[in-house]
Design a protein around this motif. Structure first.
Motif, PDB file in Angstrom:
ATOM      1  N   UNK A 189      17.294 -39.412 -60.738  1.00 27.20           N
ATOM      2  CA  UNK A 189      18.609 -39.679 -61.295  1.00 27.20           C
ATOM      3  C   UNK A 189      19.734 -40.057 -60.583  1.00 27.20           C
ATOM      4  N   UNK A 190      19.366 -40.514 -59.183  1.00 27.49           N
ATOM      5  CA  UNK A 190      20.423 -40.770 -58.106  1.00 27.49           C
ATOM      6  C   UNK A 190      21.203 -39.557 -58.074  1.00 27.49           C
ATOM      7  N   UNK A 191      20.932 -38.370 -57.716  1.00 32.23           N
ATOM      8  CA  UNK A 191      21.740 -37.481 -57.736  1.00 32.23           C
ATOM      9  C   UNK A 191      22.162 -37.306 -56.245  1.00 32.23           C
ATOM     10  N   UNK A 192      21.389 -37.791 -55.336  1.00 34.33           N
ATOM     11  CA  UNK A 192      21.669 -37.594 -54.044  1.00 34.33           C
ATOM     12  C   UNK A 192      22.371 -38.948 -53.304  1.00 34.33           C
ATOM     13  N   UNK A 193      21.892 -40.027 -53.763  1.00 37.32           N
ATOM     14  CA  UNK A 193      22.463 -41.286 -53.338  1.00 37.32           C
ATOM     15  C   UNK A 193      22.520 -42.239 -54.513  1.00 37.32           C
TER      16      UNK A 193
END
Length: 213
Positions: free
Chosen positions: A165-169
């Motif tokens: 989910x591209x939660x970190x980058x």
């Protein structure tokens, strides 16, 4: 290329939803296309020894929606259909506008599989829409379900050190890269706000279109 595919598949989905026999054939075509697209991406990652728990699970928004579309083609599942309309369609549309495609040694094949997957998510929504499936009364339930999925994926990211989910980058070249610039807290808050506004707006648009059918 993706827009031509989108036009063709959505036209076929709309035509195929209008009669029982065609409906079964179209459901089979959509199911087969989704399965082929997902398995092709996994196979291409496997060829380059890139297929891991950090890259191969269907935990990105469109990966989850693609999995959800398969039973939706065959069974009535209102909550899933509402998620598809309010999260899957805009997510797939953004992915077609700003493709974030995994790097591998067969970039053309990966691009074809990626684009076809997102086209088929929208085509599945058109297929179900044409069958006059009922719309949600509000966007709240879909928003809460989406947040539940987000929390689940955030926990999995912590366990696997992944970036689902591209939660970190945020992937470069997409609107997410702009949202994350002010910081992670602003990034998450912006995603929540935009998601809420988008879902409410889409529901209003869908209702108007539904009444005109």
């Amino acid at each position: 290329m993706q827009w031509f595919q989108l036009l063709i598949w959505c036209t076929l989905a709309r035509y195929g939803a209008s009669a029982p026999l065609r409906r079964h054939l179209t459901a089979a075509a959509l199911t087969g296309g989704l399965t082929l697209s997902m398995s092709s991406q996994l196979y291409l990652l496997w060829l380059d020894d890139l297929l891991t728990l950090q890259t191969g699970l269907p935990l990105h928004l469109c990966g989850m929606m693609a999995v959800l579309c398969i039973p939706l083609c065959w069974f009535s599942f209102p909550a899933g259909y509402h998620l598809l309309l309010l999260l899957g369609v805009p997510g797939a549309g953004l992915a077609l506008c700003f493709p974030a495609i995994s790097v591998c040694s067969h970039p053309l094949l990966m691009r074809l599989a990626f684009l076809r997957l997102h086209v088929l998510i929208i085509a599945t929504a058109v297929f179900l829409w044409t069958q006059k499936k009922p719309l949600p009364q509000s966007a709240c339930k879909a928003f809460l379900l989406g947040n539940g999925f987000l929390l689940l994926v955030a926990c999995i990211n912590d366990l696997l050190d992944s970036n689902y989910l591209f939660l970190r980058a945020a992937p470069s070249g997409t609107p997410l890269a702009f949202l994350i610039r002010p910081g992670y807290g602003v990034y998450i808050a912006s995603l929540e706000m935009l998601c809420m506004l988008l879902m409410r707006s889409l529901l209003a648009v869908f209702r108007r279109l539904y009444l005109r059918k």
